[in-house]
Design an enzyme around this catalytic site. Structure first.
Site, PDB file in Angstrom:
ATOM      1  N   CYS A 151       5.209  -2.259   8.277  1.00  8.95           N
ATOM      2  CA  CYS A 151       5.608  -0.940   8.781  1.00  8.95           C
ATOM      3  C   CYS A 151       5.281  -0.774  10.264  1.00  8.95           C
ATOM      4  CB  CYS A 151       4.955   0.148   7.948  1.00  8.95           C
ATOM      5  SG  CYS A 151       5.443   0.090   6.210  1.00  8.95           S
ATOM      6  N   ASP A 171       0.815  -1.213   0.000  1.00  9.82           N
ATOM      7  CA  ASP A 171       0.000   0.000   0.000  1.00  9.82           C
ATOM      8  C   ASP A 171       0.848   1.262   0.000  1.00  9.82           C
ATOM      9  OD1 ASP A 171      -2.124  -1.687   0.053  1.00  9.82           O
ATOM     10  OD2 ASP A 171      -3.167  -0.675   1.674  1.00  9.82           O
ATOM     11  N   CYS A 230       0.942  -8.255   4.971  1.00 12.39           N
ATOM     12  CA  CYS A 230       0.512  -6.889   4.700  1.00 12.39           C
ATOM     13  C   CYS A 230      -0.981  -6.757   4.436  1.00 12.39           C
ATOM     14  CB  CYS A 230       1.361  -6.300   3.589  1.00 12.39           C
ATOM     15  SG  CYS A 230       3.052  -5.955   4.170  1.00 12.39           S
ATOM     16  N   ASP A 231      -1.385  -5.521   4.183  1.00  9.34           N
ATOM     17  CA  ASP A 231      -2.745  -5.045   4.410  1.00  9.34           C
ATOM     18  C   ASP A 231      -3.876  -5.920   3.874  1.00  9.34           C
ATOM     19  OD1 ASP A 231      -0.977  -2.998   5.013  1.00  9.34           O
ATOM     20  OD2 ASP A 231      -2.373  -1.436   4.471  1.00  9.34           O
ATOM     21  N   LYS A 232      -3.932  -6.142   2.570  1.00  6.57           N
ATOM     22  CA  LYS A 232      -5.070  -6.863   1.990  1.00  6.57           C
ATOM     23  C   LYS A 232      -4.821  -8.356   1.921  1.00  6.57           C
ATOM     24  CE  LYS A 232      -6.275  -2.810   1.712  1.00  6.57           C
ATOM     25  NZ  LYS A 232      -4.925  -2.341   1.989  1.00  6.57           N
ATOM     26  N   SER A 247      -5.390   5.386   5.352  1.00  7.97           N
ATOM     27  CA  SER A 247      -4.360   4.444   5.764  1.00  7.97           C
ATOM     28  C   SER A 247      -4.373   4.290   7.285  1.00  7.97           C
ATOM     29  CB  SER A 247      -2.993   4.952   5.323  1.00  7.97           C
ATOM     30  OG  SER A 247      -1.953   4.269   5.974  1.00  7.97           O
ATOM     31  N   GLU A 290      -6.817   4.601  -0.350  1.00  7.80           N
ATOM     32  CA  GLU A 290      -6.383   5.210   0.911  1.00  7.80           C
ATOM     33  C   GLU A 290      -5.878   6.621   0.647  1.00  7.80           C
ATOM     34  OE1 GLU A 290      -5.017   1.342   3.551  1.00  7.80           O
ATOM     35  OE2 GLU A 290      -3.475   2.648   2.716  1.00  7.80           O
TER      36      GLU A 290
END
Length: 553
Positions: free
Chosen positions: A191, A78, A119-121, A468, A442
């Site tokens: 992160c 992202d 990570c995110d998705k 985000s 985002e």
């Protein structure tokens, strides 16, 4: 075993022959077939080390009597996708990941899954696949990145985005910006703040889909590799006991996860991903439930971007299990929920304790009396909107100002960097919802630019897109219905007064219903154009952000 469909009996001799061509022996083929999903790629810093962890998982599976069968999935970073067309593909990749795992499992009659991600998705996509397939499954994260150091303090990716705003405002030199760029992200891992990836890794632990420590053990430590080996052993216990994701993903488990999210002050994106995982498990998790739980669970961890602590600090303080132990002792979560350890979450936290009360505060002395996320409603968001109230300055919890309306993130970013946004404004970014964008981008670049310019305590942002996990300030997203679906956000004009009252949970456009009715007569749907067959298919099937932006016919 499901794999018997592909390996048992004389008529499966061709199938076994193909397995032998891959180097597997008869005695290996007779073992349970355990899919090991590897989200490694050499682009995402949270994923560049996953091959090492996948080998550890496979070693655990093999030692416990399974046959590990590795296959890949895609992933979008992202941060790298931010503020350009790439971000339109990020949320859309979640369902693609879910579907690709289903294809591999069904196509090869796999018995169970260990899914290695970070990570995110990718995390929720894997969890949705586990819930849909309902075969013994667990998730292993690659672990959080360590924080960087600059000027004697810990920093992370959000500081780089904010530094861009400071540089644009003349508050930072190009040399200082480069210094921060070079040291904010010191190595592999997700992160370092309580951004979406780390929030979701903590949610996997809170849901019971991952082993204790999944959310917080740093990526660079040997403990992360040991956790991966333990995951390989654990999946074989799940197979032996036939413990499946829907045995774990109950209504109480989702309530537990929301409670932990509120205590941690996690990313607003949990309000997209937890309902989507619940949907995949045939459990209902409405937005209102976040608010109900947030009213009674205090915010006890002050993590970046809203606070000064990072995930490494949370790990050293006792991690998610210590947070859950406190919530359990206070009756805020259920201890009866089954987990991938084969034990209940109550049994898992028997020996958990808080090792640093400055990082994990007692419930009697929270950072905020309510949880990190609030759900707002009103004539501007009839179906709801989401704000990370724990990252909002006290003076911005209530705000009224004139609307500055933009029909894309690109437009607002240019306006901010040119100094066209003024103190007191309410910036409205629309046509960025699941359908309108498409992909619900985002908005970290504009929010960080405002923070870097020192406007985060005087300017509010509203969007039918999302923010985000690294965003801070009065930033309310997921406004539903979105503009492309005819939501009231489509009718806002420059200069309209908007009132935001987070404590009262209201979001109001101060325009009469009569005037809005007149505006609606001339409204036509506005969709951002995209030259992508994939995104156009996504736009056709995606639902509202209030429903987790899942795909339905």
């Amino acid at each position: 075993m499901r794999s018997d469909l592909a390996k048992q009996g004389p008529h499966r001799a061709p199938h076994r022959s193909l397995m032998k061509a891959a180097g597997y022996t008869d005695w290996e083929i007779r073992r349970p077939w355990i899919g090991v999903v590897n989200a490694y790629n050499s682009i995402i810093p949270g994923h560049v080390h996953l091959e090492r962890l996948v080998e550890a998982v496979k070693a655990g599976v093999y030692a416990a009597g399974g046959l590990p069968l590795e296959f890949p999935v895609i992933g979008v970073c992202d941060g790298i996708a931010m503020n350009h067309i790439g971000m339109k593909f990020s949320l859309a990749s979640r369902e693609l990941i879910m579907d690709s795992i289903e294809v591999m499992v069904q196509g090869h009659a796999l018995d169970a899954l260990v899914m290695v991600t970070n990570c995110d998705k990718i995390i929720p996509g894997m969890a949705m696949a586990a819930a849909k397939l309902n075969i013994p499954s667990l998730i292993v994260s690659g672990g959080p990145m360590m924080a960087g150091r600059h000027g004697g303090r810990d920093i992370d990716l959000s500081n780089v985005f904010e530094a861009v705003g400071k540089h644009a405002a003349g508050r930072m030199t190009a040399e200082e910006l480069e210094e921060i760029e070079n040291c904010a992200c010191p190595g592999c891992g997700s992160c370092a703040g309580m951004f979406t990836a780390n929030t979701m890794n903590c949610m996997m632990e809170a849901l019971g889909l991952a082993l204790p420590g999944n959310g917080t053990i740093p990526a660079v430590t040997a403990a992360r590799e040991r956790l991966a080996k333990d995951a390989g052993l654990a999946v074989m216990t799940l197979v032996e006991r036939n413990i499946r994701p829907r045995d774990i993903l109950t209504k109480d488990a989702f309530d537990n996860a929301v409670a932990v999210d509120m205590a941690l002050g996690g990313s607003t994106n949990t309000a997209l991903h937890l309902p989507a995982i619940a949907w995949a498990a045939d459990v209902t998790l409405p937005l209102e439930r976040f608010d109900e739980i947030g009213r009674i669970v205090p915010h006890i961890c002050s993590m970046s971007p809203g606070g000064s602590h990072h995930i490494q600090d949370l790990a050293a303080a006792g991690g998610v299990q210590a947070v859950m132990a406190q919530l359990l002792a206070a009756g805020k979560i259920s201890g009866e929920c089954l987990t991938v350890t084969g034990r209940t979450c109550g049994e898992n936290v028997v020996n958990a304790r808080v090792l640093d009360p400055t990082v994990i505060r007692p419930l009697s002395d929270p950072y905020h009396a309510e949880g990190g996320i609030a759900i707002l409603k009103g004539n501007l968001a009839p179906d709801g909107a989401v704000v990370k109230q724990s990252a909002v300055a006290p003076e911005m919890l209530r705000h009224e100002g004139p609307a500055r309306v933009f029909d894309s993130e690109d437009e607002v970013t240019q306006a901010i960097l040119k100094g066209e946004i003024r103190s007191g404004d309410v910036v409205v970014i629309r046509c960025e919802g699941p359908k309108g964008g498409p992909g619900m981008r985002e908005m970290l670049t504009p929010t960080s630019a405002l923070a870097g310019m020192g406007l985060d305590k005087s300017v509010a942002l509203l969007t039918d897109g999302r923010f985000s996990g690294a965003t801070r300030g009065s930033c309310t997203g997921h406004i539903s219905p979105e503009a492309a679906a005819g939501g009231p956000i489509a009718l806002v004009k420059d200069g309209d007064r908007i009132r935001i009252d987070i404590p009262a949970r209201t979001l109001e456009l101060l325009v009469s219903e009569e005037e809005l009715a007149v505006r609606r007569t001339s409204w036509t749907p506005k969709l951002q154009p995209v030259d992508s067959p994939f995104l156009n298919r996504y736009r056709h099937f995606v639902t509202s952000g209030a429903r987790g932006a899942v795909l339905e016919l």
